[in-house]
Design an enzyme around this catalytic site. Sequence first.
Site, PDB file in Angstrom:
ATOM      1  N   LYS A 283     100.068 -23.145 -40.104  1.00 28.59           N
ATOM      2  CA  LYS A 283     100.017 -24.661 -40.273  1.00 28.59           C
ATOM      3  C   LYS A 283     100.557 -25.575 -40.428  1.00 28.59           C
ATOM      4  O   LYS A 283     101.703 -25.039 -41.386  1.00 28.59           O
ATOM      5  CB  LYS A 283      98.760 -24.494 -41.069  1.00 28.59           C
ATOM      6  CG  LYS A 283      97.404 -25.632 -41.210  1.00 28.59           C
ATOM      7  CD  LYS A 283      96.348 -25.084 -41.764  1.00 28.59           C
ATOM      8  CE  LYS A 283      95.068 -26.147 -41.359  1.00 28.59           C
ATOM      9  NZ  LYS A 283      94.050 -26.185 -41.816  1.00 28.59           N
ATOM     10  N   GLU A 369      77.987 -21.686 -45.219  1.00 30.57           N
ATOM     11  CA  GLU A 369      76.803 -22.518 -46.007  1.00 30.57           C
ATOM     12  C   GLU A 369      75.611 -21.517 -46.592  1.00 30.57           C
ATOM     13  O   GLU A 369      74.649 -22.118 -47.355  1.00 30.57           O
ATOM     14  CB  GLU A 369      76.779 -24.143 -45.006  1.00 30.57           C
ATOM     15  CG  GLU A 369      77.894 -24.801 -45.219  1.00 30.57           C
ATOM     16  CD  GLU A 369      78.139 -24.598 -44.453  1.00 30.57           C
ATOM     17  OE1 GLU A 369      79.446 -25.305 -44.321  1.00 30.57           O
ATOM     18  OE2 GLU A 369      78.360 -23.638 -43.603  1.00 30.57           O
ATOM     19  N   ARG A 397      72.885 -26.733 -41.469  1.00 28.32           N
ATOM     20  CA  ARG A 397      72.884 -25.430 -41.067  1.00 28.32           C
ATOM     21  C   ARG A 397      71.527 -24.901 -42.233  1.00 28.32           C
ATOM     22  O   ARG A 397      71.459 -23.181 -41.706  1.00 28.32           O
ATOM     23  CB  ARG A 397      73.995 -24.988 -40.691  1.00 28.32           C
ATOM     24  CG  ARG A 397      75.436 -25.157 -41.617  1.00 28.32           C
ATOM     25  CD  ARG A 397      76.528 -24.462 -41.047  1.00 28.32           C
ATOM     26  NE  ARG A 397      77.118 -25.365 -39.974  1.00 28.32           N
ATOM     27  CZ  ARG A 397      78.544 -24.361 -40.005  1.00 28.32           C
ATOM     28  NH1 ARG A 397      79.034 -24.007 -39.996  1.00 28.32           N
ATOM     29  NH2 ARG A 397      79.215 -25.676 -38.865  1.00 28.32           N
TER      30      ARG A 397
END
Length: 640
Positions: A283, A369, A397
């Site tokens: 990254k 979540e 969600r």
Amino acid sequence: MPLLDSITHPRDLRALSKRQLEALADEIRAFLITKVSRTGGHLGPNLGTVELTMAIHRVFDSPHDPIIFDTGHQAYVHKILTGRAAGFDGLRQRGGLSGYPERAESEHDWLTSSHASSALSWGEGMAKAFHLKGEKRTVVVVVGDGALTGGMAWEALNNIAAQPHLRLVIVVNDNGRSYTPTVGGLANHLSMLRTDARYEQTLSFIKRTVNRIPLVGRALYDLLHGFKTGVKDVLTPEHGLFADLGIKYTGPIDGHDIGALTNLLDQARQFGQPVIVHCVTRKGKGFHAAENHEEDRFHAVGQINEFTGEPLSAALQATWTDAFAETMVRLGGEHRHLVAITAAMLYPVGLGRFAATYPDRIYDVGIAEQHAIASAAAMATAGLHPVVALYSTFLNRAYDQVLMDAALHRSGVTITLDRAGITGTDGPSHNGMWDISLMSTVPGLQLTAPRDQQRLEEAMERAVTVDDAVTVVRFSKERLPNPIDAVASEGTGLERFDLLRLVPGARVLLVGIGQFAGLALEVADRLADQGVMSTVVDPLWCLPVSSALVDYAARFDLVVTIEDNLVPGGAGQQLRAALDERDSASRVHCIGIPQRFLAHGSRQEVLEEAGLTAPQIMLRVLDFVLTPQRQQPAGVERSR
């Protein structure tokens, strides 16, 4: 950038030599650093996917072969290679390119994706449809940047494994991170695969030793080589994680070696069945400032210096996130049973300082979540007080877990929602415009939207002492407003509301929700200039609706609520319903976010489009004041 300028379609990559491809990768990185430094955006993830995306487009025939990106913020290179490089000056700006795949932009974007962990379900569904239609297409799904920590991805993998006829290539972009280093068992498995050389070393030893045996050596080696899957499962059991699912696994491979990537992806394409290609990337690759930024490797940046990575403008005023971070550290010292939970966003939600101060009381569950809320409910039942810090849009969600795991069990869980209301540049999926409407259906839930830092601190202090109800504290990602003091207060506890402007004799009541309390005061000033006087209140707690506020509002001819949430199901409609139950004669008008997806742009531009600026609201209130209520036929109840 002569090579980049020559790329107008993915097929143009196929005419380039290996040396040209490597030069093109360098040009793309330089292009990304320059453009994203000026507009802001997800720089680190895209610097890490340059060669990977190039190889995918060399091997597969987009858009005939759909390429689907999970955590769609890693699709900038895909946009460049599909003819959209010229649009990067307007990235994430009004009328410009979206920061995510966007179907309206290009035929190469099969879906508008931005939330994590759903792409494998899309890939499975599309591959299934192509198979049933007899179309020989291969679907490519690029997952990674933490997306495989989401449970929905594993639901999809479970179904993919049961359908070996699907032409589906799953490219795992393994950079070991989402925002910060990826956590959990899967991350550990992938990490071991990247670094454990036992498999290749053992096969090499077998080949060298067995082949030396006279007469039978070669035949014996071929027999042993046939057991290589078993060898992999024994020596690198991480590989067995995928093999046990019944999905072909290849890799790990250097995600920056375009030649090796092209060869392996071509083999995967020809395989004709579901196959996982495990690619290891870095990254922020190619930008020294990003590679050395251990916090999040420039996952998302504002406008920065393209050489040093330093922000172009210093933050002169603290944000809501800063205020929350400071409050959590203080509360952690006062409440030893206080713990914090993050879903792969330790720093963006402001829990970095808490983690540094109380390292044994912070839990990063990955992009999960649903698990975060259910686990928090269990922790509360066992005697802790968890604070689950999420972006507002990601609470959607976990609705079922809030309802059935936390609220049903009267668990003392605090949920803080950063990025509530209009966020702007990240587009329709990231506006936090649904939380009040969703949470208003949860029995017993308490929700507050503080108007300033003091009210945020007070809300958090109360929330972490509640042990029999779910408490939600929502706030913006913006700079903290100046303190707004109350001129008076009525009621106590959850019933309390603050009067921010009290005008004796006023027949108009403005109810400002959260940060829009300041907006309501500005509207009141503009109305006064037009000769219309109004009183302004902040309800403090939106849920449950304060009966004291209902009594107070019933005294006014016109009540106007202003909030940065959907109108349907929002705080305004909750107040209006309560007034209806009292058979109040007050007219109630609710002003908030319209029920549609809002295109990306600056926060101010999106607010203007939604009609949520002070001049626009003032005109609407004047219209309410000046337009007499329509008379209803006899026997028909008047609508408010």
